[in-house]
Structure formats: structure tokens, C-alpha cells
Design an enzyme around this catalytic site. Structure first.
Site, PDB file in Angstrom:
ATOM      1  N   ALA A  61     -19.221 148.266 -12.244  1.00  0.00           N
ATOM      2  CA  ALA A  61     -20.576 148.564 -11.751  1.00  0.00           C
ATOM      3  C   ALA A  61     -21.463 147.320 -11.715  1.00  0.00           C
ATOM      4  O   ALA A  61     -22.332 147.212 -10.846  1.00  0.00           O
ATOM      5  CB  ALA A  61     -21.207 149.654 -12.611  1.00  0.00           C
TER       6      ALA A  61
ATOM      7  N   ALA B 181     -16.770 159.945  -6.666  1.00  0.00           N
ATOM      8  CA  ALA B 181     -16.119 158.628  -6.719  1.00  0.00           C
ATOM      9  C   ALA B 181     -15.333 158.424  -5.426  1.00  0.00           C
ATOM     10  O   ALA B 181     -14.621 159.324  -4.969  1.00  0.00           O
ATOM     11  CB  ALA B 181     -15.219 158.557  -7.926  1.00  0.00           C
TER      12      ALA B 181
ATOM     13  N   GLN C  81     -25.371 159.080 -20.612  1.00  0.00           N
ATOM     14  CA  GLN C  81     -24.458 160.212 -20.675  1.00  0.00           C
ATOM     15  C   GLN C  81     -25.112 161.275 -21.548  1.00  0.00           C
ATOM     16  O   GLN C  81     -25.907 160.945 -22.438  1.00  0.00           O
ATOM     17  CB  GLN C  81     -23.203 159.675 -21.372  1.00  0.00           C
ATOM     18  CG  GLN C  81     -22.184 160.655 -21.797  1.00  0.00           C
ATOM     19  CD  GLN C  81     -21.126 160.747 -20.736  1.00  0.00           C
ATOM     20  OE1 GLN C  81     -21.319 161.443 -19.745  1.00  0.00           O
ATOM     21  NE2 GLN C  81     -20.020 160.048 -20.931  1.00  0.00           N
TER      22      GLN C  81
ATOM     23  N   LYS D 159     -24.651 144.619 -16.542  1.00  0.00           N
ATOM     24  CA  LYS D 159     -25.316 145.367 -15.463  1.00  0.00           C
ATOM     25  C   LYS D 159     -26.816 145.056 -15.461  1.00  0.00           C
ATOM     26  O   LYS D 159     -27.438 144.969 -14.415  1.00  0.00           O
ATOM     27  CB  LYS D 159     -25.109 146.876 -15.645  1.00  0.00           C
ATOM     28  CG  LYS D 159     -23.647 147.295 -15.577  1.00  0.00           C
ATOM     29  CD  LYS D 159     -23.473 148.800 -15.427  1.00  0.00           C
ATOM     30  CE  LYS D 159     -23.340 149.532 -16.725  1.00  0.00           C
ATOM     31  NZ  LYS D 159     -22.805 150.903 -16.580  1.00  0.00           N
TER      32      LYS D 159
ATOM     33  N   GLY E 167     -17.892 154.749 -10.968  1.00  0.00           N
ATOM     34  CA  GLY E 167     -17.175 155.992 -10.644  1.00  0.00           C
ATOM     35  C   GLY E 167     -15.905 156.073 -11.469  1.00  0.00           C
ATOM     36  O   GLY E 167     -15.387 155.052 -11.934  1.00  0.00           O
ATOM     37  N   ASP E 168     -15.431 157.289 -11.664  1.00  0.00           N
ATOM     38  CA  ASP E 168     -14.193 157.472 -12.432  1.00  0.00           C
ATOM     39  C   ASP E 168     -12.990 157.049 -11.618  1.00  0.00           C
ATOM     40  O   ASP E 168     -12.966 157.238 -10.401  1.00  0.00           O
ATOM     41  CB  ASP E 168     -14.048 158.934 -12.866  1.00  0.00           C
ATOM     42  CG  ASP E 168     -14.895 159.224 -14.090  1.00  0.00           C
ATOM     43  OD1 ASP E 168     -15.072 158.296 -14.920  1.00  0.00           O
ATOM     44  OD2 ASP E 168     -15.385 160.349 -14.216  1.00  0.00           O
TER      45      ASP E 168
ATOM     46  N   GLU F  34     -30.865 166.229 -12.714  1.00  0.00           N
ATOM     47  CA  GLU F  34     -29.681 165.854 -11.929  1.00  0.00           C
ATOM     48  C   GLU F  34     -29.107 167.096 -11.249  1.00  0.00           C
ATOM     49  O   GLU F  34     -29.010 168.161 -11.861  1.00  0.00           O
ATOM     50  CB  GLU F  34     -28.608 165.242 -12.836  1.00  0.00           C
ATOM     51  CG  GLU F  34     -27.354 164.875 -12.044  1.00  0.00           C
ATOM     52  CD  GLU F  34     -26.226 164.338 -12.902  1.00  0.00           C
ATOM     53  OE1 GLU F  34     -26.385 163.248 -13.473  1.00  0.00           O
ATOM     54  OE2 GLU F  34     -25.192 165.028 -13.001  1.00  0.00           O
TER      55      GLU F  34
HETATM   56  P1  FAD Z   1     -18.915 150.444 -15.574  1.00  0.00           P
HETATM   57  O1  FAD Z   1     -20.248 150.032 -16.068  1.00  0.00           O
HETATM   58  O2  FAD Z   1     -18.234 149.550 -14.604  1.00  0.00           O
HETATM   59  O3  FAD Z   1     -17.983 150.648 -16.859  1.00  0.00           O
HETATM   60  C1  FAD Z   1     -16.695 151.222 -16.766  1.00  0.00           C
HETATM   61  C2  FAD Z   1     -15.844 150.774 -17.940  1.00  0.00           C
HETATM   62  O4  FAD Z   1     -15.493 149.389 -17.781  1.00  0.00           O
HETATM   63  C3  FAD Z   1     -16.520 150.844 -19.300  1.00  0.00           C
HETATM   64  O5  FAD Z   1     -15.535 151.149 -20.239  1.00  0.00           O
HETATM   65  C4  FAD Z   1     -17.073 149.451 -19.523  1.00  0.00           C
HETATM   66  O6  FAD Z   1     -17.191 149.128 -20.904  1.00  0.00           O
HETATM   67  C5  FAD Z   1     -16.040 148.582 -18.822  1.00  0.00           C
HETATM   68  N1  FAD Z   1     -16.641 147.428 -18.129  1.00  0.00           N
HETATM   69  C6  FAD Z   1     -17.799 147.414 -17.424  1.00  0.00           C
HETATM   70  N2  FAD Z   1     -18.005 146.196 -16.870  1.00  0.00           N
HETATM   71  C7  FAD Z   1     -16.973 145.421 -17.244  1.00  0.00           C
HETATM   72  C8  FAD Z   1     -16.595 144.067 -16.968  1.00  0.00           C
HETATM   73  N3  FAD Z   1     -17.370 143.285 -16.198  1.00  0.00           N
HETATM   74  N4  FAD Z   1     -15.439 143.608 -17.499  1.00  0.00           N
HETATM   75  C9  FAD Z   1     -14.636 144.394 -18.271  1.00  0.00           C
HETATM   76  N5  FAD Z   1     -14.941 145.693 -18.564  1.00  0.00           N
HETATM   77  C10 FAD Z   1     -16.074 146.204 -18.038  1.00  0.00           C
HETATM   78  N6  FAD Z   1     -19.446 159.542 -11.645  1.00  0.00           N
HETATM   79  C11 FAD Z   1     -19.321 159.862 -10.337  1.00  0.00           C
HETATM   80  O7  FAD Z   1     -18.226 159.796  -9.781  1.00  0.00           O
HETATM   81  N7  FAD Z   1     -20.405 160.265  -9.605  1.00  0.00           N
HETATM   82  C12 FAD Z   1     -21.657 160.334 -10.135  1.00  0.00           C
HETATM   83  O8  FAD Z   1     -22.595 160.677  -9.448  1.00  0.00           O
HETATM   84  C13 FAD Z   1     -21.823 159.995 -11.526  1.00  0.00           C
HETATM   85  N8  FAD Z   1     -23.038 160.029 -12.122  1.00  0.00           N
HETATM   86  C14 FAD Z   1     -23.182 159.602 -13.421  1.00  0.00           C
HETATM   87  C15 FAD Z   1     -24.467 159.574 -13.992  1.00  0.00           C
HETATM   88  C16 FAD Z   1     -24.655 159.141 -15.299  1.00  0.00           C
HETATM   89  C17 FAD Z   1     -26.061 159.096 -15.869  1.00  0.00           C
HETATM   90  C18 FAD Z   1     -23.527 158.749 -16.071  1.00  0.00           C
HETATM   91  C19 FAD Z   1     -23.717 158.330 -17.498  1.00  0.00           C
HETATM   92  C20 FAD Z   1     -22.255 158.788 -15.520  1.00  0.00           C
HETATM   93  C21 FAD Z   1     -22.062 159.199 -14.190  1.00  0.00           C
HETATM   94  N9  FAD Z   1     -20.802 159.230 -13.581  1.00  0.00           N
HETATM   95  C22 FAD Z   1     -20.662 159.584 -12.253  1.00  0.00           C
HETATM   96  C23 FAD Z   1     -19.594 158.878 -14.350  1.00  0.00           C
HETATM   97  C24 FAD Z   1     -19.223 157.393 -14.189  1.00  0.00           C
HETATM   98  O9  FAD Z   1     -18.916 157.109 -12.848  1.00  0.00           O
HETATM   99  C25 FAD Z   1     -18.006 157.131 -15.079  1.00  0.00           C
HETATM  100  O10 FAD Z   1     -18.354 157.224 -16.431  1.00  0.00           O
HETATM  101  C26 FAD Z   1     -17.257 155.846 -14.786  1.00  0.00           C
HETATM  102  O11 FAD Z   1     -15.992 155.912 -15.447  1.00  0.00           O
HETATM  103  C27 FAD Z   1     -17.957 154.593 -15.249  1.00  0.00           C
HETATM  104  O12 FAD Z   1     -18.987 154.259 -14.438  1.00  0.00           O
HETATM  105  P2  FAD Z   1     -19.986 153.060 -14.860  1.00  0.00           P
HETATM  106  O13 FAD Z   1     -20.892 152.833 -13.744  1.00  0.00           O
HETATM  107  O14 FAD Z   1     -20.556 153.298 -16.189  1.00  0.00           O
HETATM  108  O15 FAD Z   1     -18.905 151.860 -14.929  1.00  0.00           O
END
Ligand code: FAD
Length: 294
Positions: free
Chosen positions: A126, A54, A177, A166, A110-111, A17
Site C-alpha cells: 500500500a 481486491a 481494523q 505509508k 487488498g488481500d 463503512e
Molecule cells: P499493506 O499496508 O501493504 O500491508 C500488508 C502487509 O504487508 C502487512 O503485513 C504489512 O506489515 C506488510 N508490509 C506493508 N508494507 C510493506 C513493505 N514496504 N515491505 C514489507 N512488508 C510490508 N480489503 C479490500 O479488499 N477491500 C477493502 O475495501 C478493504 N477495506 C479495508 C478497510 C480498513 C479500514 C482495513 C483496516 C482493511 C481493509 N481491507 C480491505 C483489508 C486489507 O486490504 C487487507 O488487510 C490487506 O491484506 C492489507 O492491506 P493494507 O493496505 O493494510 O496493506
């Protein structure tokens, strides 16, 4: 090559990465990043992933890195976040990626913004982005997984149930992570198995480069360090070279065990530096290992 074809092999695949460097007004940092990553090409990475801010905060920079590395015949997997972006903005960017012949994408929420602004537009989680990508594009889709649970999830089981959304929506591979305790990773895979999830899980490995940097990263994620490692880092925290060496030795052992357990892939969080990742791969004799692949 698409994710499914990359991760159906017998040997553990590696990937790296990278992220767009901050405050790179004259492009010097980006060109250094290119040198670093190209020096790791000899280990035959299955793909290189490029982060995306993000809300698309560094969209152009991220795109330029994806473009450059693709032109160097590397299989590039852009990360892509949907938070704070509209469907139209997302479609425009996806079309740009398609024109580069990108085949794989890491679909993320994204955060959330630090000031707690609510900025969900067309996609909230996501899984909604994954569904959109699956229905409207040809990209193979990777998703994020959290062996110790996502920071906002009430517990690991709930997070796994959300991960499953997802995968049901079309996610092909899980990238985790970073973690430092392999038992936590193996336990996570066991829990996924109980939910009938057999999707390849790619282990996120961070070669520790500096004590301060690690400290900062840990404050942003739910990741624990084994006590022995923490004590060692604490002891040598004022010596940068020692910390780097500890990071290399620790990650080598971690990767060795993961490869022995025949996991599908290891994803190195390189932090845009090649030195530690290349030392780890040399320690593992990875170039020979992967050259024996059919
Ligand atoms: P989601 O899968 O949407 O999850 C987010 C939170 O919501 C979790 O707590 C989950 O349990 C909960 N949730 C998910 N779906 C639902 C639903 N349908 N209903 C209710 N709750 C739900 N961030 C960046 O900004 N840029 C990057 O390039 C980047 N790369 C990353 C690469 C990796 C391998 C990892 C592990 C993380 C990366 N991140 C990046 C961080 C990531 O964007 C954050 O951790 C973000 O807060 C969550 O993204 P996610 O896609 O996992 O979200």
C-alpha cells in the site's frame, strides 16, 4: 471536506463503512443499502466509506454506490486496492472518481488471492500506492492500521514500521481494523507515539449483528475478543435478537470510553445495516453532542 479538515476538530467525528452487496442482480439489495445509510444521515457523519474488492472485482458496483451517495450530499471516501491492478487500470478508475469530485480515498493493498497466485503488477504494498496518489493526485489519503497487527506481519512492531512507510509516503489519517478491546487501541496509539506518529487514528467499531458472521470475520483477521464478551456471546449464540442487543450494549460502552478520551473519530462497520449503529448513537446522545460543535 478533506480528511485533515475533518479530523482537526475537538469532537469525535463518526463515519460509516458500507460494501457493495453480493449477488444483487436486480439492484434490490443496493437500494435497501441506500435506505439504511440515508437513515443514518441525521447523526451528521463526517464521511461514508465504500469498500472495493481486491483486484477491482466489484469496481462498477462500488463506483455506482460512491456516485449515488455523493449525489445525496454525503462526503464519500472510496476504498481503493492496488493488488492485481496495473497503473493504467488504476489511473482510469481514479479519473472516474475525480469526475465525482471525490476528495478522500482509503488506499489499500487488498488481500492476496486465496489461491496464492502472485499478482503484483505495478504496486506491491500500500505504501507504493500512497506514494503514487500523493505525487500524482489531489486526493487526501487514508491508510489502514491494525491495533493487533496485520495477519501477515511477523509482529506488531514490524507492522507499525510498515504503517510508517505509508504515512511517510503521504498518508493523512489511519483507519483501524475493528477491535473489541479499547486497551489494545490505546496501547496501539502509545506505540505509534513512540515512533513519533501523531497522525489521527480512527477507531474501527463493529456492532456485532450475528454470532456466525462475527465468527467468520474473526477467522479472517487478527482480532481478539475479551473473554467476558466471548462467554456472553457463546451463551446466547442461538438467539439472534440477544446477540444484536449484546452487540449494541458492548459497542455503546466502547464508544463512550473512546469519546471520553477525545479520539479523533469512530468508524462504524455497519455491514450495510442501520439499526444497531443508530441505537448506539442514540445511546450516546451523539446527535446532541455533535450539534454543539463550532
Ligand atoms: P499493506 O499496508 O501493504 O500491508 C500488508 C502487509 O504487508 C502487512 O503485513 C504489512 O506489515 C506488510 N508490509 C506493508 N508494507 C510493506 C513493505 N514496504 N515491505 C514489507 N512488508 C510490508 N480489503 C479490500 O479488499 N477491500 C477493502 O475495501 C478493504 N477495506 C479495508 C478497510 C480498513 C479500514 C482495513 C483496516 C482493511 C481493509 N481491507 C480491505 C483489508 C486489507 O486490504 C487487507 O488487510 C490487506 O491484506 C492489507 O492491506 P493494507 O493496505 O493494510 O496493506
Amino acid at each position: 471536506m478533506k480528511l485533515n479538515d475533518i479530523y482537526n476538530k475537538e469532537k469525535t467525528q463518526i463515519s460509516y463503512e458500507v460494501f457493495p452487496p453480493k449477488n444483487d442482480t436486480d439492484g434490490t439489495k443496493t437500494s435497501k443499502l441506500f435506505d439504511e445509510i440515508l437513515s443514518l444521515k441525521k447523526y451528521k457523519p463526517a464521511l461514508i466509506s465504500v469498500t472495493y474488492g481486491a483486484g477491482g472485482s466489484n469496481k462498477e458496483q462500488s463506483y455506482e454506490i460512491v456516485k449515488y451517495l455523493s449525489e445525496k450530499n454525503l462526503n464519500v471516501m472510496p476504498h481503493f486496492t492496488c493488488i492485481c491492478s496495473s497503473k493504467t487500470q488504476i489511473e482510469t478508475y481514479l479519473n472516474d472518481l475525480k469526475s465525482l469530485n471525490i476528495e478522500n480515498i482509503l488506499a489499500l493493498r487488498g488481500d492476496e488471492p486465496k489461491d496464492n497466485t502472485i499478482c503484483y503488477l505495478d504496486f506491491r504494498y500500500a505504501n507504493e500506492l500512497v506514494e503514487y496518489l500523493h505525487l500524482h493526485t489531489e486526493f487526501a489519503i487514508a491508510v489502514a492500521g491494525y491495533p493487533e497487527g496485520h495477519l501477515q506481519a511477523p509482529d506488531l512492531n514490524t507492522d507499525i514500521k510498515n504503517l510508517k512507510k505509508k504515512l511517510n509516503a503521504g498518508g493523512n489519517v489511519i483507519f483501524t481494523q475493528m477491535f473489541f478491546d479499547n486497551d489494545k487501541f490505546f496501547k496501539y496509539k502509545e506505540l505509534l507515539g513512540k515512533e513519533n506518529i501523531s497522525t489521527p487514528v480512527i477507531a474501527g467499531i463493529l456492532p456485532i449483528l450475528s454470532y456466525e458472521q462475527l465468527d467468520k470475520m474473526l477467522s479472517l483477521a487478527k482480532v481478539t475478543l475479551p473473554k467476558k464478551l466471548m462467554d456472553t456471546l457463546e451463551k446466547y449464540k442461538y438467539n439472534k435478537d440477544d446477540i444484536k442487543k449484546i452487540g449494541i450494549d458492548f459497542a455503546t460502552e466502547q464508544c463512550q470510553e473512546l469519546i471520553e478520551n477525545k479520539i479523533h473519530g469512530i468508524h462504524f462497520y455497519t455491514l450495510n445495516k442501520s439499526y444497531s449503529t443508530s441505537k448506539i448513537l442514540d445511546n450516546l446522545n451523539y446527535a446532541t453532542y455533535i450539534s454543539e460543535q463550532n
